[in-house]
Structures are given as C-alpha cells and as structure tokens.
Design an enzyme around this catalytic site. Structure first.
Site, mmCIF file in Angstrom:
data_model
loop_
_atom_site.group_PDB
_atom_site.id
_atom_site.type_symbol
_atom_site.label_atom_id
_atom_site.label_comp_id
_atom_site.label_asym_id
_atom_site.label_seq_id
_atom_site.Cartn_x
_atom_site.Cartn_y
_atom_site.Cartn_z
ATOM 1 N N SER A 14 -19.950 -58.203 -75.938
ATOM 2 C CA SER A 14 -20.091 -57.975 -77.397
ATOM 3 C C SER A 14 -18.619 -57.568 -78.027
ATOM 4 O O SER A 14 -17.604 -58.458 -77.714
ATOM 5 C CB SER A 14 -21.090 -57.225 -77.647
ATOM 6 O OG SER A 14 -21.342 -56.932 -79.177
ATOM 7 N N ASP B 84 -28.601 -65.813 -79.214
ATOM 8 C CA ASP B 84 -28.019 -64.499 -79.837
ATOM 9 C C ASP B 84 -27.707 -64.640 -81.163
ATOM 10 O O ASP B 84 -26.716 -65.540 -81.615
ATOM 11 C CB ASP B 84 -26.907 -64.449 -78.959
ATOM 12 C CG ASP B 84 -26.243 -63.007 -79.268
ATOM 13 O OD1 ASP B 84 -26.501 -62.376 -80.171
ATOM 14 O OD2 ASP B 84 -25.308 -62.705 -78.275
ATOM 15 N N HIS C 83 -29.074 -61.156 -77.075
ATOM 16 C CA HIS C 83 -27.590 -60.389 -76.826
ATOM 17 C C HIS C 83 -27.911 -59.636 -75.841
ATOM 18 O O HIS C 83 -28.032 -58.510 -75.593
ATOM 19 C CB HIS C 83 -27.255 -59.559 -78.189
ATOM 20 C CG HIS C 83 -25.969 -59.011 -78.242
ATOM 21 N ND1 HIS C 83 -24.885 -60.176 -78.429
ATOM 22 C CD2 HIS C 83 -25.450 -57.795 -78.247
ATOM 23 C CE1 HIS C 83 -23.876 -59.346 -78.306
ATOM 24 N NE2 HIS C 83 -24.013 -58.170 -78.524
#
Length: 616
Positions: free
Chosen positions: A191, A298, A328
């Site tokens: 991320s 995601d 995610h």
C-alpha cells in the site's frame, strides 16, 4: 481461544538452530540453491541511524533527519539490505496482526514488524525499517507522496552507499556510517509503503536493485480522483497525512498541509501538486527490477495503479507479477508458503547476485479461483490484442451502433443494484454466450459520446463477466487461530503468525474492470469545462487493469451508468444522460475470439464487485 503454533516443514521456512556468529562466519552461504540461515538472531546488531534528508520542511532551521531502524547479522562481511519505509510503525501497524515497532529503555529497537527480519537476517541480509519524515522518530513533515516521502527512502539508500551523512541521534553531531553494507538495497512494502518503493525507483537512484510493491500506488492523483471525479475517502492528501504526523509535524508543518489542500481542488483537476506525486511520468528512469503483487478486487489501491506503472517502465527492466483474487491483502496472507519461497529467491537473485534464473521463469502468476493459480511466460500474455467493441441495439460487438440510449442518474446505485437489474439508471450491452474462453489482460478504456440534462454529470463504466463462478468473497481471507513460524524468533520479536484461509462463495456475475469520470473534464483531466445541457460531449476515460478469463458459455458485458455511490461522489445536480451509440466504444486487451453481439436480457442475482478497505 489459545493460539496453536505450527512450525512449517518447508525448505527455507524451518526454525533452525543457528550457527553462532564469529569473525570467520561468512556473510552468506548457499544450501539447495538458496541462502541458508547461518547467523544468530540473538546476536544480531540492532541500532537506529538518523540520516540527513537534505530538507527542512518543518522550518526549524535544521535539516530534517529521517530515522531508520537497522537489524543486521553480527558478521565482519558486508551484507545487502531489505528496506521498508512506512508511516505506520507507531499508528495502525503493519501486517494482518497490526504489528508496531517497540524499543527498550535505551531506545534500541526490539520489535521489527513482519517476518522479514526473522527470516532474512539469519540468511545474511540486513533489514532496515524507515519512518517517513514527520512520523514516529523522524523529523520533518508528511507530504503524502511528495518530496519529503521520496527523500525518506533516497536519503537512507544514499547513506547505505556512503553518499549521505547519518547520525547517532536525532539532533546530535556524532556520525554513523554503514560500513557493513554492500550498498545493494531492495525495497518492499504494501500500500503506502509500496508507493514509496515505486516513487524511489522512479528517481533512478543507484544502489536500489529491486522493488517489491504490494498493492502500491504509482500516481497519487488516482488514489484521490478518477479522471476528474473525486473518491469520497479524503478530500485532499491533508486529511490522510494528518492521521500519521508526530507531535513535531503537527505543530510545525502547517505550510505543507496548506500546500496540499490548495493543490487538490475539489473539482478533481490534475494540478502541479498532483504531477509532483506522479511516479508514472518518471518511470523511464527505473533501473531496479520489479516484483509486483496486486489484488484484482482491490478497490482501495486500484489495479490501475499497477497497470500504468508496469506499462511505463523500460522494457529492459526485469519484471515479475502476481495477481490474486483478493482485495487489499498481503501475499503472506493468501499464498504464504509460495510467497516466502519466491520472495527468498527473488532477493537472493538481485541482492546477493545468486544466479538462480528466477527472472527467466514465468513472468505472471494469476489466481483463477480460490487458491487456483496459473502461470504465463509474459504479461500481457502472447496473443493479446487491443480490440474495439461497440454497444448497439444488437448488444456488444464489433459493428457500430446507431441511435441513442438514455437513463437517469439517481445518485444511489451500487454495482450489485445495477448488474442485478433492480436499478434502471444505466444501460447494459453484452456479447452472445462465448463459444471459447476469452481472456482480458491489461488496461481498458472507454470512449463515450454523451449529453447531460444538467450542468453537472458523472460517469461510470464496468466490464462484467456474466456467468456462474466460485470466487473469493469480501477481502478474500479469514484469519485462523493456528500459527506458522517463518524464521527465527528472539526475545521481543516473534517469527510466528496466524494462518489464513480463503473466503469463497458462488456468484452469477463479476465486475472485472471499472472506471469513473467527471464529464466536465471531457477535454482534459487538468481543466474543468462548462457543460451545456443538451450538448453532446465526447470523453475517453480509463478502466482498471485486470487479468481475467471469461469461460465459454459466459457473456462479456459493458455497463454505462451515472453515479456509482460505492465509489464516487454524486454531482451537485443529478442528470438524465443520453448516450450516442455511434460515438461510443470500449477498447479492451483481449486474447481469444472476438465475440458476437447479443441483445438477450442479462440477469444476475449475486455479484462479485470488489472491496474498498483501508489504505494500509
């Protein structure tokens, strides 16, 4: 409930009795073609260095220092570095168990989140965890993808290569060198942490040998906006960054926050501030090899972030890719044993120069169903062709349409309501049932000719696989009680983590690519134009990157709608939209026979539509 620990019987994953480190201990040794554990975690050197970033964004008259916590083998040999830079180490934590850094009473680092130190330090690597400037023990300001963030990574790489000064304390003058470092660095992170890996690689910095971005951001505009329309997560980077500032940044970084707020107008325009946070535009500078991982479902860090960076880096850069059906999620939590083994070989190849040939193996591994993986030599796979399909009264096919189709945006639609047929605020076109499988592999785009009844209009487009399938649901994983151990534990730093399993269910349709836009940006994403009601405008916008096989018997559908309330903000005045079919088409990277059109009705009672989740 009491946790159950399992020591995994996998080559390279066993917790072995380490060889005590001595002056004669080599930096690394190979066993079975991979680096083997020969160093003791109990003897590992743990320290913190504060590196001169070259910036003074907090305006205190002293250049900001970035804090880097180091754990390395106790050896006289030089070792390479696995580095993760993050704003999360004292806030939300890292990994499925939200681990944070800990320190002893003297400030020496004790807990290094995630398994990287436990697994790789015994094998002859150092692990360096960097606090973004403005977070945890670093000075400076949080600027969400800007120069402060990139300097958090480049400064430490420079220090590891003897090009930058490091200090023993945050404000003192005593210096510290990295004489133990080979200078070879691999950056990894999920991320936001994967974003800085992309950003640092796009500087072309010497010493960065590889990056492993897991659901990484490559263009910060595309996390907050989509072709002119805003996502509701945060109105500007200011709202995100303020959650992770330390006390010094909160008190001294008002000017940086103001700059971010002013540079991210609510109208969704792409500004100079966004350009400074666009790593795709400098991707031609990338020299480091790339091992990218992304969840196809995601909706937090959308797959477009991966696709546009992958397409922009030089063809000479060695690349590897995993696509999962998760949202995610870190690969440690959806394909653990294969992930640790593959990452081990990847780092051995690029940081220890072990000629294991991993760069010549299948470039992409894609999850077709829960825990069902297939490999391809290249990605996009050979035979993929950019194909234009057009909606018409006959369905979705190669022939141009005629006439118009209209619908009213009610501002509250969701993917499920649109696809199931219970919401009429959209139009849908589909192919006939496929006679053979069709693979969509890459980034699609749609061009739509449309007029609005109001001066404000937002657009949504989906590609949909209509047909029954078993898929991962929700985030894609469930966390279990039993643990498995990956490396060597030591006091204060456990190498054991809870196992997971796939969450799965049956659906009748899947959204496989999606995109959103503000019609007012029909001319340019950088300029908002006035929309005159009743006037047709032609706009092209991007859909998400995907790798999806549509089986024989299924149909490929194109949905065009107004406001997708699960993803974008609604316009100030909800319009009736009229689509000119002759001026509308979708460009899709396809491998397989181009399907014929079909106007047969589409019905789907259950839909797989992706999961948004949180940034970290």
């Amino acid at each position: 409930m009491k946790r159950v620990r399992v020591v995994v019987a996998l080559a390279g994953a066993l917790t072995l009795t380490p060889i005590p480190a001595t002056a004669a201990t080599p930096a690394f040794t190979l066993s079975g073609g991979v680096s083997a554990p020969i160093h003791s975690m109990a003897d590992a050197v743990r320290e913190t260095v504060y590196v001169d970033s070259g910036l003074d964004l907090d305006g205190d008259g002293t250049r900001d220092r970035v804090a880097a916590d180091v754990i390395r083998p106790s050896t006289t040999g030089r070792v390479p570095v696995i580095m993760e830079a993050s704003p999360y180490y004292q806030s939300t934590g890292r990994g499925n168990e939200s681990e944070v850094k800990t320190y002893d009473s003297a400030g020496v680092p004790v807990k290094f989140p995630l398994f990287y130190d436990n697994y790789f330090v015994p094998r002859g690597y150092a692990v360096v965890l960097v606090d973004f400037l403005g977070t945890n023990r670093s000075r400076g300001c949080v600027d969400v993808g800007g120069q402060s963030e990139i300097a958090s990574g480049t400064a430490v790489i420079d220090w590891l290569n003897g090009r930058r000064t490091g200090y023993t304390t945050l404000t003192g003058s005593a210096t510290k060198t990295a004489s133990w470092s080979t200078g070879a660095v691999g950056m990894i992170g999920k991320s936001w942490d994967g974003s800085i890996a992309n950003g640092v690689a796009s500087t072309g910095i010497d010493g960065l040998k590889t990056i492993v971005p897991i659901a990484g951001i490559s263009r910060w505009y595309d996390w907050f906006r989509s072709d002119g329309v805003a996502y509701p997560s945060y109105s500007s980077p200011t709202g995100l960054g303020s959650q992770f500032e330390n006390s010094n940044a909160r008190s001294r970084c008002g000017a940086v926050r103001t700059q971010m707020t002013n540079g991210s107008p609510a109208n969704g325009d792409y500004t100079a501030m966004w350009q400074a946070r666009d790593f795709v535009r400098n991707a031609s500078r990338v020299k480091a090899s790339i091992f990218a991982i992304h969840g196809l479902n995601d909706l937090n860090v959308k797959t477009l972030q991966f696709g546009q960076f992958w397409d922009a880096v030089p063809a000479t850069v060695p690349k590897k890719l995993w696509f999962s059906q998760t949202a995610h999620v870190d690969p440690f939590d959806f394909r653990r044993a294969e992930w640790v083994s593959t990452l081990h070989r990847w780092f051995d190849r690029w940081l220890l120069n072990v000629p294991n040939g991993i760069e010549n193996e299948a470039q992409v591994s894609s999850e077709r169903g829960p825990d069902q993986w297939t490999d391809d030599a290249t990605w996009p796979p050979a035979g993929t062709v950019s194909t234009v399909l057009r909606p018409s009264s006959s369905g979705l096919g190669t022939a141009p349409g005629t006439g118009t189709a209209a619908f009213t945006d009610n501002g509250s639609a969701t993917p499920s309501s649109w696809i199931s047929g219970s919401n009429t605020g959209r139009v849908i076109y589909s192919t006939a049932p496929l006679t053979s499988e069709l693979r969509v592999a890459g980034t699609s785009s749609i061009t739509v000719g449309v007029s609005s009844s109001t001066p404000t209009a937002h657009l949504t487009a989906y590609l949909v696989d209509y047909g029954p399938a078993r898929v991962r649901t929700g985030e894609g994983i469930r966390t279990l009680t039993a643990e498995s151990c990956w490396g060597e534990s030591r006091t204060g730093d456990d190498a054991c983590y809870r196992n997971t399993e796939a969450t799965a269910g049956n659906v009748d349709a899947q959204v496989i690519a999606r995109g959103w836009a503000d019609l007012a940006n029909y001319e340019s994403v950088s300029v908002t134009r006035t929309i005159t009601p009743g006037t047709k405008y032609r706009m092209t916008f991007r859909l998400s990157t995907t790798d999806h096989v549509i089986p024989a018997g299924h149909r490929l559908g194109l949905l065009i709608g107004g406001t997708d309330s699960s993803a974008i903000v609604r316009p100030s005045q909800l319009p009736r939209l009229t689509v000119d079919l002759a001026d509308t088409s979708v460009r899709i990277p396809l491998r397989g026979s181009v399907p014929s059109a079909s106007a047969a009705p589409l019905v789907a009672n259950s839909v797989s539509a992706g999961t948004k989740g949180e940034l970290g």
